[in-house]
Write an enzyme that holds these catalytic residues in place. Structure first.
Site, mmCIF file in Angstrom:
data_model
loop_
_atom_site.group_PDB
_atom_site.id
_atom_site.type_symbol
_atom_site.label_atom_id
_atom_site.label_comp_id
_atom_site.label_asym_id
_atom_site.label_seq_id
_atom_site.Cartn_x
_atom_site.Cartn_y
_atom_site.Cartn_z
ATOM 1 N N PRO A 108 43.138 -47.523 21.274
ATOM 2 C CA PRO A 108 43.373 -46.504 20.245
ATOM 3 C C PRO A 108 43.114 -45.092 20.746
ATOM 4 O O PRO A 108 43.804 -44.147 20.351
ATOM 5 C CB PRO A 108 42.399 -46.882 19.124
ATOM 6 C CG PRO A 108 41.450 -47.854 19.716
ATOM 7 C CD PRO A 108 42.129 -48.506 20.865
ATOM 8 N N ASP A 109 42.150 -44.942 21.668
ATOM 9 C CA ASP A 109 41.874 -43.600 22.212
ATOM 10 C C ASP A 109 43.099 -43.040 22.921
ATOM 11 O O ASP A 109 43.371 -41.839 22.881
ATOM 12 C CB ASP A 109 40.669 -43.637 23.172
ATOM 13 C CG ASP A 109 40.840 -44.641 24.306
ATOM 14 O OD1 ASP A 109 41.487 -45.690 24.101
ATOM 15 O OD2 ASP A 109 40.325 -44.383 25.414
HETATM 16 C C1 LIG Z 1 41.362 -48.239 28.902
HETATM 17 C C2 LIG Z 1 40.146 -48.171 28.001
HETATM 18 C C3 LIG Z 1 39.106 -49.175 28.475
HETATM 19 C C4 LIG Z 1 39.551 -46.751 28.075
HETATM 20 O O1 LIG Z 1 38.384 -46.707 27.298
HETATM 21 P P1 LIG Z 1 37.246 -45.580 27.481
HETATM 22 O O2 LIG Z 1 37.195 -45.177 28.902
HETATM 23 O O3 LIG Z 1 37.668 -44.407 26.607
HETATM 24 O O4 LIG Z 1 35.986 -46.185 26.964
HETATM 25 C C5 LIG Z 1 40.563 -48.448 26.511
HETATM 26 O O5 LIG Z 1 41.542 -47.552 26.134
HETATM 27 C C6 LIG Z 1 41.053 -49.866 26.307
HETATM 28 O O6 LIG Z 1 40.269 -50.773 26.179
HETATM 29 N N1 LIG Z 1 42.392 -50.052 26.263
HETATM 30 C C7 LIG Z 1 43.022 -51.320 26.006
HETATM 31 C C8 LIG Z 1 44.142 -51.592 26.960
HETATM 32 C C9 LIG Z 1 45.232 -50.532 26.997
HETATM 33 O O7 LIG Z 1 45.046 -49.396 26.598
HETATM 34 O O8 LIG Z 1 46.342 -50.851 27.459
HETATM 35 K K LIG Z 2 39.345 -43.127 28.924
#
Ligand SMILES: CC(C)(COP(=O)(O)O)[C@@H](O)C(=O)NCCC(=O)O
Ligand SMILES: [K+]
Ligand SMILES: Nc1ncnc2c1ncn2[C@@H]1O[C@H](COP(=O)(O)OP(=O)(O)O)[C@@H](O)[C@H]1O
Length: 259
Positions: A108-109
């Site tokens: 989601p970020d």
């Molecule tokens: C890639 C991430 C681990 C980044 O998380 P963060 O560094 O912000 O904690 C997170 O966006 C996530 O778990 N994504 C799921 C898989 C994807 O975005 O395709």
């Molecule tokens: K990130």
């Protein structure tokens, strides 16, 4: 007032939007065991220090760690009498749907970064987020998230070296005075600093080549300024990119009548 909650794997940011501007950004370490009551005690203390009257009547959450969502929902329900929007859930609409493989759940970020980056910088954009992981989120001509790159985060890489190698200490990330280190700490700092400069340059170049068009690069996350010192890697650095995106998504859902 809108409470925006951005939970990364390491830290969670709480930001208060008063309809015109952000009044505060507060950060707490991410821990799924933290209860709604614990969050509220912490928040109330900070609110008291800032001496402003808080009237939260809406909440939006982005959580890369799904287990934290339960307690954050309870916080919003119990203490702010509001049902939060949770990015990635079906009842939280995005201005443009992501174009990725069927069945993929995008962090989601990354979706939020895409919305914020597109609103501020327009199409054909790469958002680099230096969090637990270092992510590259690619924004297409119409603002859609169309994929990207996930690389190990800066601190995570250092931690992994420290844990896996008996004689390597924990070091802080910084730009070392020379590339060739003459002690263990300087060697490690050089590897991380120059390694990451190379990683960012290389990945951005490859994305531009693959897409065959100019693409702007915007960076966010606490370590972004460190990697920008004189290298011209980024067109912009924006600390508040993710919470800005949360606010935009909340406004969009309000317009759509979802909240
Ligand atoms: C890639 C991430 C681990 C980044 O998380 P963060 O560094 O912000 O904690 C997170 O966006 C996530 O778990 N994504 C799921 C898989 C994807 O975005 O395709
Ligand atoms: K990130
Ligand atoms: N200004 C900074 N200087 C040094 N390290 C930082 C800074 N900001 C964040 N970090 C570190 O970067 C890592 C990622 O932090 P953060 O951006 O909060 O990640 P996430 O969004 O994944 O929770 C953490 O290990 C954090 O301690």
């Amino acid at each position: 007032m809108l409470l925006c909650i951005d939970t990364g794997n390491t830290n969670t940011v709480f930001s208060i939007w008063d309809g015109q501007k952000f009044l505060a950004h507060w950060r707490i370490s991410t821990d799924h065991r933290r209860t709604a009551d614990e969050y509220f005690v912490w928040l109330s203390t900070l609110i008291a220090v800032q001496k402003f009257e808080l009237q939260i009547n809406a909440c939006i959450i982005s959580a890369t760690a799904p287990r934290v969502v339960f307690n954050l929902r309870v916080l919003c329900n119990r203490y702010f009498d509001t049902r939060p929007l949770v990015v990635g859930k079906p009842d939280c609409a995005l201005p443009v749907a992501p174009r990725v493989d069927t069945g993929t759940t995008v962090g989601p970020d990354r979706l939020v970064n895409t919305v914020a980056g597109y609103e501020r910088h327009g199409a054909d954009l790469i958002v680099v987020d230096f969090g637990t992981a270092t992510t590259f989120d690619v924004v297409d001509f119409d603002g859609a998230y169309v994929g990207g790159v996930i690389a190990p985060g800066v601190n995570l890489s250092l931690e992994a070296l420290h844990m896996g190698a008996a004689s390597l200490p924990h070091v802080d990330v910084t730009r070392p005075p020379r590339v060739v280190g003459t002690n263990t700490v300087a060697c490690l700092q050089s590897g991380i600093f120059w390694g990451y400069i190379g990683l960012v340059e290389g990945i951005v170049t490859q994305i531009r080549q693959e897409r065959q068009r100019p693409m702007k690069v915007v960076a966010t996350g606490g370590l972004a300024p460190l990697f920008d010192q004189g290298f011209d890697l980024f067109d912009a650095i924006e600390d508040d990119l993710t919470v800005h995106g949360l606010r935009l998504i909340h406004d969009y859902n309000k317009e759509m009548g979802n909240v």
